[in-house]
Write an enzyme that holds these catalytic residues in place. Structure first.
Site, PDB file in Angstrom:
ATOM      1  N   HIS A   1     -37.327 -29.454   1.321  1.00  0.00           N
ATOM      2  CA  HIS A   1     -36.608 -28.535   2.194  1.00  0.00           C
ATOM      3  C   HIS A   1     -35.097 -28.723   2.076  1.00  0.00           C
ATOM      4  O   HIS A   1     -34.621 -29.758   1.600  1.00  0.00           O
ATOM      5  CB  HIS A   1     -37.060 -28.725   3.640  1.00  0.00           C
ATOM      6  CG  HIS A   1     -38.466 -28.265   3.880  1.00  0.00           C
ATOM      7  ND1 HIS A   1     -39.024 -28.152   5.136  1.00  0.00           N
ATOM      8  CD2 HIS A   1     -39.435 -27.874   3.004  1.00  0.00           C
ATOM      9  CE1 HIS A   1     -40.269 -27.709   5.029  1.00  0.00           C
ATOM     10  NE2 HIS A   1     -40.547 -27.539   3.746  1.00  0.00           N
TER      11      HIS A   1
ATOM     12  N   GLU B   1     -32.707 -29.155   4.430  1.00  0.00           N
ATOM     13  CA  GLU B   1     -32.190 -30.280   5.199  1.00  0.00           C
ATOM     14  C   GLU B   1     -32.570 -31.609   4.551  1.00  0.00           C
ATOM     15  O   GLU B   1     -31.766 -32.536   4.481  1.00  0.00           O
ATOM     16  CB  GLU B   1     -32.742 -30.234   6.631  1.00  0.00           C
ATOM     17  CG  GLU B   1     -32.472 -28.920   7.361  1.00  0.00           C
ATOM     18  CD  GLU B   1     -33.638 -27.954   7.256  1.00  0.00           C
ATOM     19  OE1 GLU B   1     -33.928 -27.264   8.239  1.00  0.00           O
ATOM     20  OE2 GLU B   1     -34.255 -27.895   6.162  1.00  0.00           O
TER      21      GLU B   1
ATOM     22  N   CYS C   1     -38.107 -28.059  10.117  1.00  0.00           N
ATOM     23  CA  CYS C   1     -39.523 -28.334  10.305  1.00  0.00           C
ATOM     24  C   CYS C   1     -39.676 -29.723  10.931  1.00  0.00           C
ATOM     25  O   CYS C   1     -38.697 -30.450  11.129  1.00  0.00           O
ATOM     26  CB  CYS C   1     -40.261 -28.259   8.973  1.00  0.00           C
ATOM     27  SG  CYS C   1     -39.846 -29.630   7.851  1.00  0.00           S
TER      28      CYS C   1
END
Length: 330
Positions: free
Chosen positions: A261, A263, A289
């Site tokens: 992801h 981040e 998430c």
């Protein structure tokens, strides 16, 4: 700052443009579109042909065509002065492109302008007052909606400069216009960093969703990341992630997703380069998430600012708040 210039023959429009060019304004001209048209037709440029070709372009493509073609060249990081604005539709198109657009009408005493015309000695220029009045009368506007409409343009001007005096006086008037047209609209820090996060997201190779993240501390970017398959692995858009390439239903088959992801990648990149994230802020185009949330908490970051809700994002946001991390949507 975007300034348009219009006015009658020999009023001093060129002097205003030269003054602005020396002050780092980029000069564009609607007439260049007409010149390109004449060049394609293999015709020599004359005043009469410029008028006829401009009228033809407006008739075939709409009255604002010259301005519409020029607007595509405008960049947000510089000042412009636009020459040869000769139709009200052009003024409206330029204002639609930038509400801060200002139109300057440059004028002068008719006898003084005629004397300037005689001194410059250009071929095809009117040499008598009657010729000047006849030519300018044609340009003022008439029944043809595609023809020049200088009279209407004058009515739309934000500033009128009388250039019947000296150059020094004209320059003083231009400086007055610049002072009154100065406008700044800087983005907030949230807008600034989030816009960068959106650009970062464009580097994503994920088939399903592009996500970008920017980590900042003390208003300085210390790491960025976007989602996609890990380093050295075939890109998602090249078939590297089976889940994304089969367009799996949201929240399903997560055990098959090979993409990191945004981040996550931003945090990992900081660790890879030995940069601490303590008390940092992460800007992300989607709320994190659960996995990225746990990484954000344990990395020591103090704030999460996101732009859009991520599916199944309620538990992660609640966990962030429980951990004492500030959460905002921007």
């Amino acid at each position: 700052m975007i300034l348009g210039i219009s006015g009658p023959y020999a009023a001093g429009k060129g002097e205003v443009i030269a003054y602005l060019r020396e002050r780092s304004f980029y000069v564009l001209s609607l007439s260049d579109v007409i010149r390109q048209e004449l060049a394609q037709q293999g015709l020599e440029e004359t005043r009469e042909r410029m008028i006829e070709a401009g009228n033809a372009l407006r008739s075939e493509n709409g009255a604002a065509v010259l301005a519409e073609r020029l607007v595509a060249q405008l960049l947000p990081d510089r000042n412009y002065v636009i020459d040869s604005v000769r139709h009200s539709a052009e003024v409206n198109a330029l204002r639609a492109a930038d509400p801060q657009f200002k139109l300057i009408w440059v004028d002068g005493d008719e006898a003084i302008r005629l004397e300037r015309i005689r001194r410059r000695g250009r071929g095809g220029d009117p040499l008598t007052l009657e010729d000047l009045q006849r030519l300018e009368g044609r340009e003022q506007g008439g029944d043809d909606p595609a023809g020049q409409q200088l009279a209407a343009v004058r009515q739309l001007a934000d500033f009128t400069l009388d250039n019947s005096g000296s150059l020094e006086e004209l320059h003083t008037e231009v400086q007055r216009v610049l002072g009154r047209s100065l406008f700044f609209e800087r983005p907030s820090w949230d807008e600034y960093f989030m816009s960068i996060a959106r650009v970062v997201a464009t580097r994503s190779n994920c088939v399903k969703r592009k996500v970008g993240a920017v980590i900042s501390r003390d208003r300085r970017i210390i790491s960025t990341g976007y989602n996609g398959t890990p380093r050295g692995v075939r890109n998602c858009n090249e078939g590297g992630c089976p889940r994304c390439n089969s367009f799996a239903e949201g929240g399903a088959r997560l055990d098959e997703c090979l993409c990191s992801h945004g981040e996550e990648n931003a945090i990992v990149q900081a660790a890879y380069h030995g940069v601490t994230l303590r008390e940092a802020t992460v800007y992300t185009t989607f709320s994190p998430c659960l996995m990225c949330t746990k990484m954000i908490i344990n990395s020591g970051m103090s704030e999460v600012i996101y732009n859009a809700d991520y599916p199944l994002g309620e538990v992660p946001l609640a966990l962030l708040r429980e951990a004492g991390i500030k959460v905002r949507r921007a």
